[in-house]
Write a protein that holds these residues in place. Structure first.
Motif, PDB file in Angstrom:
ATOM      1  N   UNK A  57       8.834   7.817   4.084  1.00 23.90           N
ATOM      2  CA  UNK A  57       8.890   8.654   2.891  1.00 23.90           C
ATOM      3  C   UNK A  57       9.972   9.712   3.083  1.00 23.90           C
ATOM      4  N   UNK A  58      11.065   9.662   2.337  1.00 27.96           N
ATOM      5  CA  UNK A  58      12.159  10.625   2.578  1.00 27.96           C
ATOM      6  C   UNK A  58      11.827  12.051   2.165  1.00 27.96           C
ATOM      7  N   UNK A 118       6.054   5.922   2.600  1.00 24.21           N
ATOM      8  CA  UNK A 118       6.098   5.681   1.161  1.00 24.21           C
ATOM      9  C   UNK A 118       5.454   4.348   0.812  1.00 24.21           C
ATOM     10  N   UNK A 119       5.801   3.295   1.572  1.00 25.56           N
ATOM     11  CA  UNK A 119       5.242   1.964   1.362  1.00 25.56           C
ATOM     12  C   UNK A 119       4.869   1.364   2.709  1.00 25.56           C
ATOM     13  N   UNK A 120       3.762   0.649   2.724  1.00 26.98           N
ATOM     14  CA  UNK A 120       3.361  -0.138   3.883  1.00 26.98           C
ATOM     15  C   UNK A 120       3.095  -1.547   3.406  1.00 26.98           C
ATOM     16  N   UNK A 121       3.782  -2.523   3.968  1.00 30.93           N
ATOM     17  CA  UNK A 121       3.672  -3.909   3.546  1.00 30.93           C
ATOM     18  C   UNK A 121       2.683  -4.648   4.425  1.00 30.93           C
ATOM     19  N   UNK A 122       2.142  -5.727   3.878  1.00 25.12           N
ATOM     20  CA  UNK A 122       1.185  -6.532   4.633  1.00 25.12           C
ATOM     21  C   UNK A 122       1.831  -7.217   5.822  1.00 25.12           C
ATOM     22  N   UNK A 123       3.152  -7.281   5.853  1.00 28.61           N
ATOM     23  CA  UNK A 123       3.858  -7.845   6.996  1.00 28.61           C
ATOM     24  C   UNK A 123       3.895  -6.893   8.182  1.00 28.61           C
ATOM     25  N   UNK A 124       3.441  -5.674   8.009  1.00 31.41           N
ATOM     26  CA  UNK A 124       3.475  -4.671   9.063  1.00 31.41           C
ATOM     27  C   UNK A 124       4.632  -3.708   8.941  1.00 31.41           C
ATOM     28  N   UNK A 125       5.548  -3.960   8.022  1.00 26.87           N
ATOM     29  CA  UNK A 125       6.706  -3.073   7.840  1.00 26.87           C
ATOM     30  C   UNK A 125       6.283  -1.795   7.132  1.00 26.87           C
ATOM     31  N   UNK A 145       0.853  -1.179   0.000  1.00 29.72           N
ATOM     32  CA  UNK A 145       0.000   0.000   0.000  1.00 29.72           C
ATOM     33  C   UNK A 145       0.891   1.232   0.000  1.00 29.72           C
ATOM     34  N   UNK A 146       0.718   2.096  -0.998  1.00 32.64           N
ATOM     35  CA  UNK A 146       1.527   3.309  -1.101  1.00 32.64           C
ATOM     36  C   UNK A 146       0.824   4.446  -0.371  1.00 32.64           C
ATOM     37  N   UNK A 147       1.610   5.381   0.104  1.00 29.61           N
ATOM     38  CA  UNK A 147       1.049   6.497   0.854  1.00 29.61           C
ATOM     39  C   UNK A 147       1.983   7.681   0.867  1.00 29.61           C
ATOM     40  N   UNK A 148       1.650   8.660   1.681  1.00 30.98           N
ATOM     41  CA  UNK A 148       2.439   9.880   1.796  1.00 30.98           C
ATOM     42  C   UNK A 148       3.175   9.960   3.126  1.00 30.98           C
ATOM     43  N   UNK A 166       3.459  13.904  -6.338  1.00 32.46           N
ATOM     44  CA  UNK A 166       4.481  13.884  -7.384  1.00 32.46           C
ATOM     45  C   UNK A 166       5.840  13.498  -6.819  1.00 32.46           C
ATOM     46  N   UNK A 167       6.145  13.948  -5.609  1.00 30.54           N
ATOM     47  CA  UNK A 167       7.425  13.608  -4.998  1.00 30.54           C
ATOM     48  C   UNK A 167       7.501  12.133  -4.631  1.00 30.54           C
ATOM     49  N   UNK A 168       6.359  11.519  -4.291  1.00 27.23           N
ATOM     50  CA  UNK A 168       6.355  10.096  -3.948  1.00 27.23           C
ATOM     51  C   UNK A 168       6.590   9.215  -5.161  1.00 27.23           C
ATOM     52  N   UNK A 169       6.213   9.673  -6.369  1.00 25.22           N
ATOM     53  CA  UNK A 169       6.474   8.951  -7.622  1.00 25.22           C
ATOM     54  C   UNK A 169       5.857   7.557  -7.600  1.00 25.22           C
ATOM     55  N   UNK A 170       4.561   7.474  -7.359  1.00 34.56           N
ATOM     56  CA  UNK A 170       3.873   6.180  -7.320  1.00 34.56           C
ATOM     57  C   UNK A 170       3.875   5.498  -8.686  1.00 34.56           C
ATOM     58  N   UNK A 171       3.705   6.278  -9.742  1.00 35.06           N
ATOM     59  CA  UNK A 171       3.673   5.684 -11.080  1.00 35.06           C
ATOM     60  C   UNK A 171       5.023   5.073 -11.439  1.00 35.06           C
ATOM     61  N   UNK A 172       6.096   5.761 -11.100  1.00 40.17           N
ATOM     62  CA  UNK A 172       7.424   5.219 -11.387  1.00 40.17           C
ATOM     63  C   UNK A 172       7.682   3.962 -10.568  1.00 40.17           C
ATOM     64  N   UNK A 173       7.219   3.935  -9.329  1.00 39.24           N
ATOM     65  CA  UNK A 173       7.371   2.737  -8.506  1.00 39.24           C
ATOM     66  C   UNK A 173       6.691   1.544  -9.163  1.00 39.24           C
ATOM     67  N   UNK A 174       5.485   1.739  -9.670  1.00 40.31           N
ATOM     68  CA  UNK A 174       4.780   0.637 -10.322  1.00 40.31           C
ATOM     69  C   UNK A 174       5.502   0.186 -11.594  1.00 40.31           C
TER      70      UNK A 174
END
Length: 347
Positions: A156-157, A145-152, A139-142, A241-249
């Motif tokens: 976001x820098x 930056x990323x939240x994993x299903x493992x809880x990690x 799950x991406x966010x602000x 735009x700074x998170x760059x979700x599209x580039x991550x995908x």
């Protein structure tokens, strides 16, 4: 048929004018590549796969030249381009694969004035990784930056925010320069250097994250987000735009294709944040400022972790039994069901 009606082929010699004299300064190979690229662009346009091609500006666009095998040669690990007497003085970011020669070499210059040499070759080291039973929902966010299903949670820098003062100073300096002199070009290049510094750090982080996720997991589940529509929110446009979700995908998908992994994209209307991952109950409303919430079953949910778990469950449904991940948008007993029942009863 008279002689005047006979079609004849004439050959004309091209003499470059003063405006086009710069074309004779380089090899004919990159010029021929431009014609090939133009043909490909128009082929896609007439096939209705792309929009009408537009001409690149010599001053504003990224300068680049593509050389095929006849336009360059490698000697002692250094490329020499056509019409050049000495090899290029370059610093390799990583060595080329052993025993593999590049098919093309692209030389480009970005707006910050930096030159790059990009050889294209087949890398035999890129092969599918051993199969793994691990799967992860992302799950991406602000805030994170990323939240994993493992809880990690991966912080976001916010690279743009760190250099915002430096960028504003460079832009103010550019606005004060008088037009018609060489000073605006120098100030414009300084602004481009700040943007390049931000982009380089962002790209480096995303490449490291995507490589790690692809190596550790066989199945990766993400959400289909319409970033183009989300940036219309002027309060969050800069952060998105700074998170760059599209580039991550994009990075995640092509690396998964390289290493034999599976990327499952969940529909953007799937209520991953409002759905309880424990009991499956759907919350009616979930404003953005609500980061934790408690369901009737007694489970206390972190909004992002809960969304990642729901995405993972939807991804398992796709990979296991081929189920869809689109939410149900019409009642089973609605008008569509009545029409289907009526059509079956008609003789």
């Amino acid at each position: 048929m008279t002689a005047s009606h006979v079609k004849r082929a004439f050959k004309y010699r091209f003499y470059p004018t003063e405006e086009l004299a710069f074309l004779s300064e380089v090899s004919s190979v990159p010029l021929q590549q431009c014609l090939r690229h133009s043909r490909t662009a128009f082929t896609g346009f007439f096939a209705k796969r792309a929009k009408y091609p537009h001409c690149k500006s010599r001053k504003e666009s990224r300068k680049s030249a593509e050389y095929t095998t006849s336009g360059f040669r490698f000697r002692d690990g250094r490329p020499t381009l056509a019409k050049m007497s000495a090899p290029l003085d370059i610093v390799w970011s990583r060595p080329l694969p052993q025993g593999v020669g590049p098919s093309t070499v692209t030389v480009s210059q970005d707006s910050a004035g930096r030159w790059f040499v990009s050889p294209l070759c087949d890398d035999p080291s890129v092969r599918p990784l051993p199969a793994s039973g691990n799967a992860v929902g992302i799950d991406v966010g602000l805030n994170h930056l990323l939240t994993l299903s493992t809880g990690e949670k991966i912080a976001n820098p916010r690279h743009e925010r760190k250099d915002r003062v430096r960028l504003a100073r460079a832009q103010r300096n550019l606005a004060k320069k008088a037009k018609g002199s060489a000073n605006p070009a120098k100030a414009r290049r300084e602004v481009a250097r700040v943007h390049a510094r931000i982009a380089d750090r962002r790209h480096d982080l995303l490449r490291q994250l995507t490589t790690r996720l692809v190596r550790e997991n066989q199945t990766l589940v993400i959400e289909d987000l319409t970033v183009r529509s989300m940036v219309k929110n002027h309060s969050l446009a800069r952060a998105i735009s700074d998170a760059a979700w599209h580039e991550f995908r994009s990075l995640l998908e092509y690396k998964a294709a390289w290493y034999g992994r599976v990327v499952v994209v969940v529909d953007r209307f799937f209520p991953s944040s409002r759905l309880c991952s424990t009991c499956g109950t759907l919350q009616e409303r979930m404003p953005l400022h609500v980061r934790t919430w408690t369901r009737d079953c007694g489970t206390v949910h972190d909004r992002d972790v809960n969304a990642a778990k729901n995405l993972l469950a939807a991804g398992w449904a796709v990979t296991a039994c081929g189920a869809g991940v689109r939410p149900q948008r019409s009642s089973p007993g609605g008008q569509s069901a009545m029409k289907q029942e009526a059509s079956r009863r008609e003789p």
